[in-house]
Write a protein that holds these residues in place. Structure first.
Motif, PDB file in Angstrom:
ATOM      1  N   GLU A  64       0.851  -1.212   0.000  1.00  0.00           N
ATOM      2  CA  GLU A  64       0.000   0.000   0.000  1.00  0.00           C
ATOM      3  C   GLU A  64       0.883   1.257   0.000  1.00  0.00           C
ATOM      4  OE1 GLU A  64      -3.467   2.290   0.033  1.00  0.00           O
ATOM      5  OE2 GLU A  64      -3.458   0.115  -0.060  1.00  0.00           O
ATOM      6  N   ALA A  65       1.935   1.250   0.814  1.00  0.00           N
ATOM      7  CA  ALA A  65       2.839   2.414   0.876  1.00  0.00           C
ATOM      8  C   ALA A  65       3.517   2.611  -0.473  1.00  0.00           C
ATOM      9  CB  ALA A  65       3.872   2.217   1.980  1.00  0.00           C
ATOM     10  N   GLU A  66       3.934   1.501  -1.085  1.00  0.00           N
ATOM     11  CA  GLU A  66       4.591   1.597  -2.392  1.00  0.00           C
ATOM     12  C   GLU A  66       3.618   2.140  -3.440  1.00  0.00           C
ATOM     13  OE1 GLU A  66       6.954  -1.898  -3.287  1.00  0.00           O
ATOM     14  OE2 GLU A  66       6.918  -1.264  -5.390  1.00  0.00           O
ATOM     15  N   ALA A  67       2.373   1.704  -3.362  1.00  0.00           N
ATOM     16  CA  ALA A  67       1.369   2.171  -4.331  1.00  0.00           C
ATOM     17  C   ALA A  67       1.110   3.667  -4.165  1.00  0.00           C
ATOM     18  CB  ALA A  67       0.076   1.381  -4.153  1.00  0.00           C
ATOM     19  N   ILE A  68       1.186   4.156  -2.925  1.00  0.00           N
ATOM     20  CA  ILE A  68       0.954   5.596  -2.698  1.00  0.00           C
ATOM     21  C   ILE A  68       2.098   6.412  -3.295  1.00  0.00           C
ATOM     22  CG2 ILE A  68       0.781   7.378  -0.907  1.00  0.00           C
ATOM     23  CD1 ILE A  68      -0.873   5.412   0.758  1.00  0.00           C
ATOM     24  N   GLY A  69       3.333   5.865  -3.190  1.00  0.00           N
ATOM     25  CA  GLY A  69       4.468   6.551  -3.805  1.00  0.00           C
ATOM     26  C   GLY A  69       5.548   6.915  -2.813  1.00  0.00           C
ATOM     27  N   PRO A  70       6.549   7.711  -3.259  1.00  0.00           N
ATOM     28  CA  PRO A  70       7.720   7.982  -2.410  1.00  0.00           C
ATOM     29  C   PRO A  70       7.414   8.802  -1.157  1.00  0.00           C
ATOM     30  CG  PRO A  70       7.800   9.260  -4.453  1.00  0.00           C
ATOM     31  CD  PRO A  70       6.660   8.313  -4.601  1.00  0.00           C
ATOM     32  N   ASP A  71       6.244   9.419  -1.106  1.00  0.00           N
ATOM     33  CA  ASP A  71       5.894  10.193   0.095  1.00  0.00           C
ATOM     34  C   ASP A  71       5.280   9.341   1.193  1.00  0.00           C
ATOM     35  OD1 ASP A  71       6.908  12.562  -0.827  1.00  0.00           O
ATOM     36  OD2 ASP A  71       5.050  13.126  -1.834  1.00  0.00           O
ATOM     37  N   ALA A  72       5.231   8.014   0.976  1.00  0.00           N
ATOM     38  CA  ALA A  72       4.749   7.114   2.031  1.00  0.00           C
ATOM     39  C   ALA A  72       5.781   6.025   2.251  1.00  0.00           C
ATOM     40  CB  ALA A  72       3.413   6.486   1.633  1.00  0.00           C
ATOM     41  N   ILE A  73       6.090   5.744   3.520  1.00  0.00           N
ATOM     42  CA  ILE A  73       6.967   4.605   3.817  1.00  0.00           C
ATOM     43  C   ILE A  73       6.262   3.683   4.811  1.00  0.00           C
ATOM     44  CG2 ILE A  73       9.162   5.742   3.309  1.00  0.00           C
ATOM     45  CD1 ILE A  73       9.579   6.057   6.360  1.00  0.00           C
ATOM     46  N   ALA A  74       6.598   2.402   4.707  1.00  0.00           N
ATOM     47  CA  ALA A  74       5.998   1.408   5.598  1.00  0.00           C
ATOM     48  C   ALA A  74       6.987   1.071   6.703  1.00  0.00           C
ATOM     49  CB  ALA A  74       5.649   0.150   4.808  1.00  0.00           C
ATOM     50  N   VAL A  75       6.467   0.958   7.926  1.00  0.00           N
ATOM     51  CA  VAL A  75       7.316   0.647   9.071  1.00  0.00           C
ATOM     52  C   VAL A  75       6.602  -0.401   9.929  1.00  0.00           C
ATOM     53  CG1 VAL A  75       8.238   1.614  11.222  1.00  0.00           C
ATOM     54  CG2 VAL A  75       8.432   2.915   9.118  1.00  0.00           C
ATOM     55  N   GLN A  76       7.379  -1.349  10.452  1.00  0.00           N
ATOM     56  CA  GLN A  76       6.784  -2.338  11.369  1.00  0.00           C
ATOM     57  C   GLN A  76       6.720  -1.719  12.763  1.00  0.00           C
ATOM     58  OE1 GLN A  76       8.262  -4.096  14.139  1.00  0.00           O
ATOM     59  NE2 GLN A  76       6.365  -5.200  14.442  1.00  0.00           N
ATOM     60  N   ALA A  77       5.556  -1.751  13.382  1.00  0.00           N
ATOM     61  CA  ALA A  77       5.460  -1.288  14.777  1.00  0.00           C
ATOM     62  C   ALA A  77       4.230  -1.854  15.456  1.00  0.00           C
ATOM     63  CB  ALA A  77       5.424   0.238  14.844  1.00  0.00           C
ATOM     64  N   ASP A  78       4.482  -2.594  16.527  1.00  0.00           N
ATOM     65  CA  ASP A  78       3.406  -2.967  17.450  1.00  0.00           C
ATOM     66  C   ASP A  78       3.317  -1.794  18.427  1.00  0.00           C
ATOM     67  OD1 ASP A  78       1.984  -3.797  19.700  1.00  0.00           O
ATOM     68  OD2 ASP A  78       2.750  -5.839  19.613  1.00  0.00           O
ATOM     69  N   VAL A  79       2.183  -1.108  18.422  1.00  0.00           N
ATOM     70  CA  VAL A  79       2.090   0.143  19.189  1.00  0.00           C
ATOM     71  C   VAL A  79       2.050  -0.063  20.703  1.00  0.00           C
ATOM     72  CG1 VAL A  79       1.106   1.603  17.383  1.00  0.00           C
ATOM     73  CG2 VAL A  79      -0.423   0.211  18.808  1.00  0.00           C
ATOM     74  N   THR A  80       1.978  -1.324  21.139  1.00  0.00           N
ATOM     75  CA  THR A  80       2.031  -1.573  22.580  1.00  0.00           C
ATOM     76  C   THR A  80       3.463  -1.822  23.054  1.00  0.00           C
ATOM     77  OG1 THR A  80       1.719  -3.972  22.378  1.00  0.00           O
ATOM     78  CG2 THR A  80      -0.279  -2.615  22.542  1.00  0.00           C
ATOM     79  N   ASN A  81       4.395  -1.807  22.108  1.00  0.00           N
ATOM     80  CA  ASN A  81       5.793  -2.098  22.425  1.00  0.00           C
ATOM     81  C   ASN A  81       6.596  -0.803  22.307  1.00  0.00           C
ATOM     82  OD1 ASN A  81       8.596  -2.640  21.789  1.00  0.00           O
ATOM     83  ND2 ASN A  81       8.034  -4.795  21.650  1.00  0.00           N
ATOM     84  N   GLU A  82       7.115  -0.305  23.430  1.00  0.00           N
ATOM     85  CA  GLU A  82       7.741   1.023  23.412  1.00  0.00           C
ATOM     86  C   GLU A  82       8.963   1.076  22.491  1.00  0.00           C
ATOM     87  OE1 GLU A  82       8.318   2.918  27.243  1.00  0.00           O
ATOM     88  OE2 GLU A  82       8.403   4.874  26.234  1.00  0.00           O
TER      89      GLU A  82
END
Ligand code: NAD
Length: 261
Positions: A49-67
């Motif tokens: 999805e980030a790649e389809a949006i283009g260079p202004d979007a990047i994908a990052v792995q994050a479990d938001v409960t993990n500081e």
């Protein structure tokens, strides 16, 4: 005379960006000039999805409960674009439906961790990495109508989403003097694919049409309709934008008039 895009030069982080509202908001932010970190528990869920949006979007792995994950998520925005202007605390889980006499500590706390505590962790991280120093920023939390009056068999979700509205006020009070805002979007039911499939399934079970099921569900909504993901995204982006520069600490319903508080 045409105005510059609302989010030109702004850097946003959207949590839980792989399904539903998250990718819709990420796309709309980029369309209006922003650079966006799309965070998800599993990178493969959001990378395409980030790649389809283009260079202004990047994908990052994050479990938001993990500081540690949250700090790395904000670090990714900082190393790519050097600042964070907008945080959309969108990630959530519904938990498992249980009456209060069946409720478990794990179900209650696991839901609370994603649906409330994570907003604290992510807000803390963007404030420390960028917003406090730059004396600007906007944080948007995502509650639910369940957080006003509570839903049967959803004490875990309702309590977490209610607490999130109070957390929003505390953050707003603490960061206001630094020119930073924090608000909360409160959606009613959103007409996602999940909801459409649910209505089809129930209609099949009851031998009625999905339209009849929808009419039953929207019967208590003043406008007799659900919101779309775009309807909810429109409110979130308004609250994240400078157009809302004097709005903070607020919880605003986007629910067709189901709740009138
Ligand atoms: P969704 O389930 O499609 O999206 C939430 C995302 O959060 C999912 O992609 C999920 O994988 C992710 N997530 C869950 N736990 C996570 C974790 N620990 N770390 C990172 N990501 C995690 O939901 P949606 O329908 O897009 O809803 C968006 C927001 O609106 C949520 O906060 C939700 O509670 C709220 N809301 C939705 C509705 C509705 O009808 N869909 C109604 C009221 C409120």
């Amino acid at each position: 005379m045409s105005r510059p895009p609302r989010f030109a030069g702004k850097v946003a982080i959207v949590t839980g960006a792989s399904t539903g509202l998250g990718p819709v908001m990420a796309r709309m932010l980029v369309e209006e000039g922003a650079m966006v970190v799309m965070a998800a528990r599993r990178l493969e869920m959001v990378a395409a999805e980030a790649e389809a949006i283009g260079p202004d979007a990047i994908a990052v792995q994050a479990d938001v409960t993990n500081e540690a994950d949250v700090i790395a998520m904000v670090g990714a925005a900082m190393s790519r674009w050097g600042q964070v202007d907008i945080l959309l605390n969108n990630a959530a889980v519904p938990g498992t439906d249980k009456f209060i006499w069946e409720q478990t500590v794990d179900n209650f706390l696991d839901t609370y961790k994603v649906d409330c505590m994570a907003a604290m962790l992510c807000s803390k991280a963007v404030l420390n990495a960028s917003m406090l120093e730059r004396k600007s920023g906007a944080i948007v939390n995502f509650s639910s109508g369940a957080g006003w009056d509570g839903l049967v068999r959803k004490s875990h979700y309702s309590a977490a989403k209610g607490a999130l509205r109070v957390l929003t006020k505390v953050i707003a009070k603490e960061v206001g003097e630094f020119g930073i805002r924090c608000n909360c979007v409160v959606p009613g039911a959103i007409e996602t694919e999940l909801m459409v499939n649910y209505m089809k399934r129930i209609a099949g079970e009851k031998g009625v049409t999905p339209e009849e099921i929808k009419a039953g569900l929207t019967g208590t909504v003043a406008l007799r309709t659900f919101s779309t993901t775009e309807d909810v995204a429109n409110l979130a982006l308004f609250l994240a934008s400078d157009e809302a520069r004097t709005i903070t600490g607020q919880s605003i319903n986007v629910d067709g008039g189901q709740v009138m508080s």
